[in-house]
Design a protein around this motif. Structure first.
Motif, PDB file in Angstrom:
ATOM      1  N   GLN A  52      37.737  61.323  93.190  1.00 47.70           N
ATOM      2  CA  GLN A  52      37.055  61.878  92.026  1.00 47.70           C
ATOM      3  C   GLN A  52      35.548  61.948  92.260  1.00 47.70           C
ATOM      4  O   GLN A  52      34.915  62.964  91.958  1.00 47.70           O
ATOM      5  N   ASP A  53      34.981  60.862  92.773  1.00 49.89           N
ATOM      6  CA  ASP A  53      33.534  60.836  93.035  1.00 49.89           C
ATOM      7  C   ASP A  53      33.140  61.919  94.031  1.00 49.89           C
ATOM      8  O   ASP A  53      32.133  62.611  93.840  1.00 49.89           O
ATOM      9  N   ARG A  60      33.164  65.325  92.360  1.00 52.57           N
ATOM     10  CA  ARG A  60      31.993  65.507  91.496  1.00 52.57           C
ATOM     11  C   ARG A  60      30.742  65.835  92.324  1.00 52.57           C
ATOM     12  O   ARG A  60      29.963  66.718  91.959  1.00 52.57           O
ATOM     13  N   ASP A 115      28.567  69.246  92.220  1.00 52.89           N
ATOM     14  CA  ASP A 115      27.121  69.246  91.967  1.00 52.89           C
ATOM     15  C   ASP A 115      26.346  69.969  93.066  1.00 52.89           C
ATOM     16  O   ASP A 115      25.291  70.544  92.803  1.00 52.89           O
ATOM     17  N   ASN A 174      31.220  73.890  85.113  1.00 52.68           N
ATOM     18  CA  ASN A 174      31.045  72.567  85.726  1.00 52.68           C
ATOM     19  C   ASN A 174      31.331  71.408  84.776  1.00 52.68           C
ATOM     20  O   ASN A 174      31.922  70.413  85.175  1.00 52.68           O
ATOM     21  N   LYS A 227      34.249  68.743  85.497  1.00 48.40           N
ATOM     22  CA  LYS A 227      34.049  67.297  85.573  1.00 48.40           C
ATOM     23  C   LYS A 227      34.976  66.558  84.615  1.00 48.40           C
ATOM     24  O   LYS A 227      35.471  65.475  84.931  1.00 48.40           O
ATOM     25  N   ILE A 232      38.321  66.480  86.344  1.00 50.65           N
ATOM     26  CA  ILE A 232      38.282  65.459  87.398  1.00 50.65           C
ATOM     27  C   ILE A 232      38.439  64.068  86.769  1.00 50.65           C
ATOM     28  O   ILE A 232      39.175  63.229  87.281  1.00 50.65           O
TER      29      ILE A 232
END
Length: 139
Positions: free
Chosen positions: A44-45, A48, A52, A72, A76, A79
């Motif tokens: 997930q990180d 993200r 970005d 976005n 997110k 996610i």
């Protein structure tokens, strides 16, 4: 120059050939699925961060031939829902999206990770430097 973690590079390298991949399938490919939630959280990180950096987009696949790109903020949020929507199947040793039911399939839109033009270009660089699935080299 864009700095990427190894997991981010793995994700992009997997997107190089197809350009897109279902999220759960991609998770299973870029990790050695163990069922530990830390691998899902790291995934997930990485998603993200790639979002970005405008290297990926998240689409919701509405049918076999139709998908809708999420803004976005919505991407997110999707996610973030992976912790509730993804389940590890111990006997099969993979993660699955619990919304993925069928047949008939495509009743519920599922997230698809799509390389942007910049992401696709970066994925080619990564593969040139590291090779195909370098993290799975036989030991």
């Amino acid at each position: 120059m864009i700095e990427l973690s190894e997991l981010e590079m793995r994700i992009l390298s997997e997107l190089e050939e197809a350009g897109s991949e279902h999220s759960a399938s991609l998770l299973n490919t870029v990790t050695g699925p163990s069922g530990d939630t830390s691998e899902l959280m790291a995934f997930q990180d990485a998603l993200r961060l790639l979002l970005d950096k405008d290297l990926i987009a998240i689409h919701m696949e509405a049918s076999a031939s139709d998908s809708v790109r999420l803004a976005n903020d919505s991407a997110k949020s999707e996610i973030g829902r992976m912790l509730e929507n993804y389940k590890y199947v111990p006997g099969e040793t993979y993660w699955t999206d619990v919304r993925d039911k069928g047949p008939p399939f495509f009743q519920t839109p599922l997230p698809e990770i799509v390389a942007t033009d910049a992401g696709y270009a970066k994925s080619a660089e990564i593969l040139e430097e590291h090779g195909y699935r370098w993290w799975r080299k036989p030991g």
